[in-house]
Design an enzyme around this catalytic site. Structure first.
Site, PDB file in Angstrom:
ATOM      1  NE  ARG A  44       0.181   1.372   3.389  1.00  0.00           N
ATOM      2  CZ  ARG A  44       1.137   2.247   3.604  1.00  0.00           C
ATOM      3  NH1 ARG A  44       2.405   1.860   3.711  1.00  0.00           N
ATOM      4  NH2 ARG A  44       0.885   3.538   3.711  1.00  0.00           N
ATOM      5  NE  ARG A  87      -6.222   0.804  -1.660  1.00  0.00           N
ATOM      6  CZ  ARG A  87      -5.563   1.346  -0.614  1.00  0.00           C
ATOM      7  NH1 ARG A  87      -4.254   1.156  -0.481  1.00  0.00           N
ATOM      8  NH2 ARG A  87      -6.204   2.061   0.281  1.00  0.00           N
ATOM      9  CD  GLN A 194      -2.848   2.591   6.924  1.00  0.00           C
ATOM     10  OE1 GLN A 194      -3.404   2.926   7.966  1.00  0.00           O
ATOM     11  NE2 GLN A 194      -3.516   2.454   5.797  1.00  0.00           N
ATOM     12  CG  ASP A 235      -3.241   7.965  -1.380  1.00  0.00           C
ATOM     13  OD1 ASP A 235      -3.147   8.431  -0.234  1.00  0.00           O
ATOM     14  OD2 ASP A 235      -2.890   6.805  -1.685  1.00  0.00           O
ATOM     15  CG  ASN A 245      -2.440  11.563   2.723  1.00  0.00           C
ATOM     16  OD1 ASN A 245      -1.900  10.666   2.070  1.00  0.00           O
ATOM     17  ND2 ASN A 245      -2.103  11.811   3.969  1.00  0.00           N
TER      18      ASN A 245
HETATM   19  O1  MRU Z   1      -4.503   3.165   2.279  1.00  0.00           O
HETATM   20  P1  MRU Z   1      -3.024   3.371   2.157  1.00  0.00           P
HETATM   21  O2  MRU Z   1      -2.238   2.826   3.306  1.00  0.00           O
HETATM   22  O3  MRU Z   1      -2.491   2.919   0.816  1.00  0.00           O
HETATM   23  O4  MRU Z   1      -2.870   4.950   2.204  1.00  0.00           O
HETATM   24  C1  MRU Z   1      -1.599   5.503   2.114  1.00  0.00           C
HETATM   25  C2  MRU Z   1      -1.608   6.976   2.232  1.00  0.00           C
HETATM   26  O5  MRU Z   1      -2.633   7.604   2.354  1.00  0.00           O
HETATM   27  C3  MRU Z   1      -0.291   7.662   2.088  1.00  0.00           C
HETATM   28  O6  MRU Z   1      -0.241   8.823   2.856  1.00  0.00           O
HETATM   29  C4  MRU Z   1      -0.079   8.033   0.607  1.00  0.00           C
HETATM   30  O7  MRU Z   1      -0.288   6.925  -0.223  1.00  0.00           O
HETATM   31  C5  MRU Z   1       1.280   8.546   0.358  1.00  0.00           C
HETATM   32  S1  MRU Z   1       2.484   7.296   0.569  1.00  0.00           S
HETATM   33  C6  MRU Z   1       3.996   7.901   0.184  1.00  0.00           C
END
Ligand code: MRU
Length: 351
Positions: A44, A87, A194, A235, A245
């Site tokens: 992820r 996704r 996370q 994101d 994000n």
């Molecule tokens: O759902 P996730 O864990 O994939 O979400 C990740 C995030 O929101 C991060 O902040 C984003 O992808 C930037 S990662 C360098």
């Protein structure tokens, strides 16, 4: 440590669902399994998803049974659709798949094996570029951190969210490597933790001082004057600078403005989507309710209680002090300056 890589004809990745308890790897021989691993969040983080999708497409090229080039391309078109659906929010996924398909459609090949080789080379290039870009962003962003600061960080944006090094956590790493003495508060980042699991694992290995805090404690610490800087990843960044994000980022940005704490997004230009005018057009992924009800198998909320679980939120651009990219730190007016940054980064990479 690489989060995702090509290994003897397979795509190999860290199983992030098992960290910090176990560092284990999974290997996939079928591109459909790679797409499923993205959906299931084995891997992820926007840049990591992009690189994984690129390797998935290289795998699809190897899997294509046909010998004639036209049939290989047809096979890849189907693979591209499946991969892009894994996704919906992180634009790096579609960005990487489109870049791979541009290579597939090049008219320089004389047989199908040349397409296969070129696809693998391109995936490798995307992965290698990611690491270099993150190191560059780290250097630009480290200037924002001063000795004695406390930096608040949300989600995981480190080596695990990229191929290696990280974006916002990469800035923290760069400042640490420059010998700066500062503290980090890590939002735990519910429901998938996370921050508490992955960012804490990374900073612990690095030796950078940190504390994990409940997401709901961020405002408390900001109001006490204990936070000097907020750093987050992205994101997808719309053309006007609105930033999508991890869920909870919007709340942080409003709290930061209220408490006069500078709030920066750190993201490569591959996360900037100039085709999407504002954050309101960005699709927000809804994740399964069980992630909230029974996080990592722990029953917290009964089955019969209704639950909603949006994975991301939109931070309007007016809350951002700036956006750290590999092309430098971008300040308002974002629409104009993001366009310039994307053009500069493309010219530097010649893609
Ligand atoms: O759902 P996730 O864990 O994939 O979400 C990740 C995030 O929101 C991060 O902040 C984003 O992808 C930037 S990662 C360098």
């Amino acid at each position: 440590m690489r989060t995702v890589e090509w290994s003897n004809g397979r795509v190999r990745m860290i199983d992030q669902r098992r960290l910090p308890w176990e560092l284990t790897y999974l290997e996939f021989e079928d591109y459909r399994e790679v797409a499923q691993a993205i959906t299931d969040m084995v891997v992820r983080g926007a840049p990591a998803i992009g690189a994984t999708a690129a390797f998935g497409m290289a795998l699809a090229a190897q899997q294509a049974p046909a010998l004639d080039m036209g049939s290989v391309i047809e096979f890849l078109e189907v693979a591209a659709l499946i991969m892009k659906k894994a996704r919906p929010t992180a634009v790096n996924l579609a960005w990487a798949v489109d870049r791979m398909m541009r290579v597939a459609h090049d008219d320089v090949y004389s047989d199908a094996n040349e397409i296969r080789r070129a696809m693998l080379d391109e995936a490798q290039r995307i992965a290698d570029e990611d690491v270099l870009i993150n190191q560059t962003m780290g250097r630009h962003g480290a200037a924002l951190i001063k000795d004695g600061d406390t930096v608040l960080h949300h989600c995981n944006t480190g080596a695990l969210a990229t191929v290696d090094y990280g974006t916002a956590l990469g800035v923290i790493r760069a400042a640490f490597e420059q010998g700066k003495k500062f503290h980090v508060l890590l939002d735990e980042t519910r429901p998938r933790m996370q921050g508490g699991r992955l960012s804490a694992w990374e900073l612990h290995r690095l030796g950078q001082p940190f504390e994990v805090i409940p997401d709901s404690a961020a405002g408390y610490y900001m109001r006490r004057g204990e936070v000097n800087l907020v750093l987050v990843g992205a994101d997808r960044i719309a053309a006007n600078g609105d930033t999508v994000n991890k869920i909870g980022t919007y709340m942080l940005s409003v709290l930061a403005k209220e408490n006069k704490v500078p709030f920066y997004t750190v993201a490569p230009t591959s996360t900037i989507d100039l085709n999407t005018p504002s954050g309101d057009q960005i699709p927000i992924e809804d994740r399964p309710a069980d992630e909230v009800r029974t996080p990592y198998g722990n029953p917290l909320i009964p089955e019969e209680y209704p639950v909603r679980n949006p994975a991301f939120d939109i931070t309007p651009q007016r809350y951002l002090a700036g956006i750290v990219t590999e092309a430098g730190i971008i300040h308002p007016p974002f629409r104009e300056n993001l366009t310039k940054a994307v053009a500069m980064a493309k010219a530097a990479l010649k893609v």
